[in-house]
Write a protein that holds these residues in place. Structure first.
Motif, PDB file in Angstrom:
ATOM      1  N   GLY A  81      41.124  42.117  43.699  1.00  0.00           N
ATOM      2  CA  GLY A  81      40.524  40.789  43.630  1.00  0.00           C
ATOM      3  C   GLY A  81      40.342  40.196  45.009  1.00  0.00           C
ATOM      4  N   GLN A  82      41.350  40.325  45.853  1.00  0.00           N
ATOM      5  CA  GLN A  82      41.251  39.819  47.220  1.00  0.00           C
ATOM      6  C   GLN A  82      40.153  40.556  47.986  1.00  0.00           C
ATOM      7  OE1 GLN A  82      44.669  40.464  49.704  1.00  0.00           O
ATOM      8  NE2 GLN A  82      43.923  39.106  51.327  1.00  0.00           N
ATOM      9  N   ALA A  83      40.031  41.860  47.776  1.00  0.00           N
ATOM     10  CA  ALA A  83      39.003  42.650  48.461  1.00  0.00           C
ATOM     11  C   ALA A  83      37.610  42.165  48.074  1.00  0.00           C
ATOM     12  CB  ALA A  83      39.166  44.123  48.136  1.00  0.00           C
ATOM     13  N   HIS A  84      37.437  41.811  46.800  1.00  0.00           N
ATOM     14  CA  HIS A  84      36.131  41.300  46.371  1.00  0.00           C
ATOM     15  C   HIS A  84      35.823  39.969  47.054  1.00  0.00           C
ATOM     16  CE1 HIS A  84      32.625  40.347  44.016  1.00  0.00           C
ATOM     17  NE2 HIS A  84      33.197  39.234  43.571  1.00  0.00           N
ATOM     18  N   PHE A  85      36.806  39.106  47.142  1.00  0.00           N
ATOM     19  CA  PHE A  85      36.575  37.824  47.803  1.00  0.00           C
ATOM     20  C   PHE A  85      36.312  38.010  49.298  1.00  0.00           C
ATOM     21  CE2 PHE A  85      38.681  35.971  44.007  1.00  0.00           C
ATOM     22  CZ  PHE A  85      37.679  35.062  43.667  1.00  0.00           C
ATOM     23  N   ALA A  86      36.885  39.060  49.874  1.00  0.00           N
ATOM     24  CA  ALA A  86      36.585  39.366  51.281  1.00  0.00           C
ATOM     25  C   ALA A  86      35.111  39.737  51.426  1.00  0.00           C
ATOM     26  CB  ALA A  86      37.476  40.500  51.775  1.00  0.00           C
ATOM     27  N   ASP A  87      34.587  40.492  50.464  1.00  0.00           N
ATOM     28  CA  ASP A  87      33.161  40.827  50.471  1.00  0.00           C
ATOM     29  C   ASP A  87      32.312  39.570  50.293  1.00  0.00           C
ATOM     30  OD1 ASP A  87      33.780  43.522  50.743  1.00  0.00           O
ATOM     31  OD2 ASP A  87      33.745  43.903  48.579  1.00  0.00           O
ATOM     32  N   CYS A  88      32.764  38.678  49.412  1.00  0.00           N
ATOM     33  CA  CYS A  88      32.032  37.427  49.187  1.00  0.00           C
ATOM     34  C   CYS A  88      32.003  36.578  50.452  1.00  0.00           C
ATOM     35  CB  CYS A  88      32.680  36.631  48.056  1.00  0.00           C
ATOM     36  SG  CYS A  88      32.506  37.366  46.421  1.00  0.00           S
ATOM     37  N   ARG A  89      33.105  36.596  51.198  1.00  0.00           N
ATOM     38  CA  ARG A  89      33.161  35.815  52.432  1.00  0.00           C
ATOM     39  C   ARG A  89      32.087  36.273  53.415  1.00  0.00           C
ATOM     40  NH1 ARG A  89      38.766  35.438  55.685  1.00  0.00           N
ATOM     41  NH2 ARG A  89      38.397  37.691  55.833  1.00  0.00           N
ATOM     42  N   ILE A 128      39.151  30.412  35.556  1.00  0.00           N
ATOM     43  CA  ILE A 128      38.679  29.065  35.913  1.00  0.00           C
ATOM     44  C   ILE A 128      37.273  29.106  36.508  1.00  0.00           C
ATOM     45  CG2 ILE A 128      41.059  28.333  36.288  1.00  0.00           C
ATOM     46  CD1 ILE A 128      40.409  28.242  39.312  1.00  0.00           C
ATOM     47  N   LEU A 129      36.661  30.294  36.487  1.00  0.00           N
ATOM     48  CA  LEU A 129      35.272  30.471  36.921  1.00  0.00           C
ATOM     49  C   LEU A 129      34.489  31.155  35.801  1.00  0.00           C
ATOM     50  CD1 LEU A 129      36.005  31.787  40.531  1.00  0.00           C
ATOM     51  CD2 LEU A 129      35.275  29.470  39.913  1.00  0.00           C
ATOM     52  N   PRO A 130      34.364  30.481  34.652  1.00  0.00           N
ATOM     53  CA  PRO A 130      33.710  31.106  33.495  1.00  0.00           C
ATOM     54  C   PRO A 130      32.202  31.252  33.694  1.00  0.00           C
ATOM     55  CG  PRO A 130      34.145  28.804  33.043  1.00  0.00           C
ATOM     56  CD  PRO A 130      34.794  29.102  34.364  1.00  0.00           C
ATOM     57  N   GLU A 131      31.605  31.991  32.779  1.00  0.00           N
ATOM     58  CA  GLU A 131      30.161  32.252  32.859  1.00  0.00           C
ATOM     59  C   GLU A 131      29.359  30.953  32.839  1.00  0.00           C
ATOM     60  OE1 GLU A 131      27.076  34.209  29.806  1.00  0.00           O
ATOM     61  OE2 GLU A 131      28.552  35.651  30.577  1.00  0.00           O
ATOM     62  N   ALA A 132      29.834  29.962  32.062  1.00  0.00           N
ATOM     63  CA  ALA A 132      29.118  28.685  31.982  1.00  0.00           C
ATOM     64  C   ALA A 132      29.067  27.999  33.338  1.00  0.00           C
ATOM     65  CB  ALA A 132      29.790  27.770  30.958  1.00  0.00           C
ATOM     66  N   ASP A 172      39.842  41.726  35.982  1.00  0.00           N
ATOM     67  CA  ASP A 172      40.723  41.749  34.814  1.00  0.00           C
ATOM     68  C   ASP A 172      41.524  40.448  34.843  1.00  0.00           C
ATOM     69  OD1 ASP A 172      42.725  42.073  32.925  1.00  0.00           O
ATOM     70  OD2 ASP A 172      43.108  44.174  33.444  1.00  0.00           O
ATOM     71  N   TRP A 173      41.325  39.588  33.871  1.00  0.00           N
ATOM     72  CA  TRP A 173      41.958  38.273  33.886  1.00  0.00           C
ATOM     73  C   TRP A 173      43.477  38.354  33.869  1.00  0.00           C
ATOM     74  CZ3 TRP A 173      45.290  36.841  30.042  1.00  0.00           C
ATOM     75  CH2 TRP A 173      45.231  37.552  28.845  1.00  0.00           C
ATOM     76  N   ARG A 174      43.995  39.488  33.428  1.00  0.00           N
ATOM     77  CA  ARG A 174      45.455  39.623  33.389  1.00  0.00           C
ATOM     78  C   ARG A 174      46.058  39.816  34.772  1.00  0.00           C
ATOM     79  NH1 ARG A 174      45.074  44.289  28.939  1.00  0.00           N
ATOM     80  NH2 ARG A 174      43.426  44.765  30.444  1.00  0.00           N
TER      81      ARG A 174
END
Length: 227
Positions: free
Chosen positions: A82-90, A182-186, A173-175
Motif C-alpha cells: 500500500g505504501q509503495a502504491h502511494f509512493a507511485d501516486c506521489r 475511507i476512499l470509496p468508489e463514490a 485489500d481492505w484487511r
C-alpha cells in the motif's frame, strides 16, 4: 507580424494542459472537498470510525503525497504494498504540479508577447486555439465516459496499467490497507466529476471569451472600414 499556426497550436496545448492539471490539483490541495464527503457519503457509519479518525488518516496520507512527510494512515492499518502504491501516486502528483507550473509560465509568456504585439495567433479552421483545446479535451472525456458506461472495470484497469505500468499494488485489500475504506468508489466518482467540471468549464468559458473578443474586434474593423 503574420499570424503563426505553430504558436496557435502551442497555445491550444498549453491551455489544455493548464486547465487539466489545475483541475486535478484542486481536489488534491483543497482538503475541505474531502472533508465534505465524510458526511455526504456517511463514512463513519460505513466504516465504523469516527470523523476525527477518518480525517487524521486522510491528512497523513495527503501530507505524504503533497509535502513529503513520513507515510502514515493514522490509526488505520497499512501494508508495504500500500505504501509503495502511494509512493507511485506521489510521483504523479508532483508531475501534475510541474505541468501546471510549466503551462502557466508558457501561457504568461505568450500573453506578454501578444500584449507587446510581438506575436499573433492564427485561427485554426476559423476557430480560436481555446476552442480547439476545449473541443479536444471534451472529446477525450466523452470517449472515457462512454467506455465507463460500457465497462467501467475495463477503464479502471486500463487507467492503472497506463499510469502504473508493471505494478499490481494498486489492487488494495481492505484487511491490510484500511485506508481504501475511507476512499470509496463514490468519492472517486465525485472527484472525477469535479475535475471534469473545473477543466471543461474553464476551457469553454475561455473559448467563449475568445469568441466574443474576436467578434468585437471584427465588428470594430468593419466599422472603421465603413468610416
Amino acid at each position: 507580424m503574420k499570424p503563426s499556426r505553430t504558436l496557435s497550436v502551442l497555445l491550444a496545448a498549453a491551455l489544455a494542459v493548464f486547465f487539466l492539471s489545475a483541475a486535478i490539483a484542486f481536489p488534491i490541495l483543497c482538503r475541505p472537498f474531502y472533508y465534505a464527503q465524510i458526511d455526504a457519503l456517511d463514512l463513519p457509519a460505513q466504516t465504523g470510525w469516527d470523523e476525527a479518525t477518518i480525517r487524521t488518516a486522510y491528512d497523513e496520507v495527503m501530507d505524504y503525497l503533497v509535502y513529503g512527510a513520513d507515510f502514515g494512515t493514522g490509526a488505520l492499518r497499512w501494508s508495504a504494498d500500500g505504501q509503495a502504491h502511494f509512493a507511485d501516486c506521489r510521483v504523479l502528483f508532483r508531475l501534475d504540479f510541474v505541468l501546471l507550473g510549466i503551462s502557466a509560465v508558457v501561457l504568461a509568456a505568450l500573453a506578454m508577447l501578444y500584449r507587446c504585439r510581438k506575436i499573433t495567433f492564427r485561427r485554426l479552421c476559423g476557430r480560436s486555439p481555446a476552442f480547439w483545446a476545449a473541443a479536444g479535451l471534451t472529446a477525450v472525456f466523452l470517449f472515457a465516459a462512454v467506455w465507463a458506461v460500457i465497462d467501467f472495470n475495463s477503464l479502471f484497469t486500463a487507467f492503472h496499467h497506463v499510469f502504473f505500468p508493471g505494478k499490481t499494488n494498486w489492487v488494495f485489500d481492505w484487511r491490510t490497507d484500511e485506508i481504501i475504506l475511507i476512499l470509496p468508489e463514490a468519492f472517486w466518482a465525485r472527484t472525477g466529476a469535479l475535475v471534469l467540471l473545473l477543466c471543461l468549464g474553464g476551457l469553454w468559458i475561455t473559448a467563449l471569451v475568445s469568441w466574443a473578443l474576436h467578434h468585437r474586434s471584427e465588428a470594430q474593423k468593419a466599422k472603421t472600414g465603413m468610416v
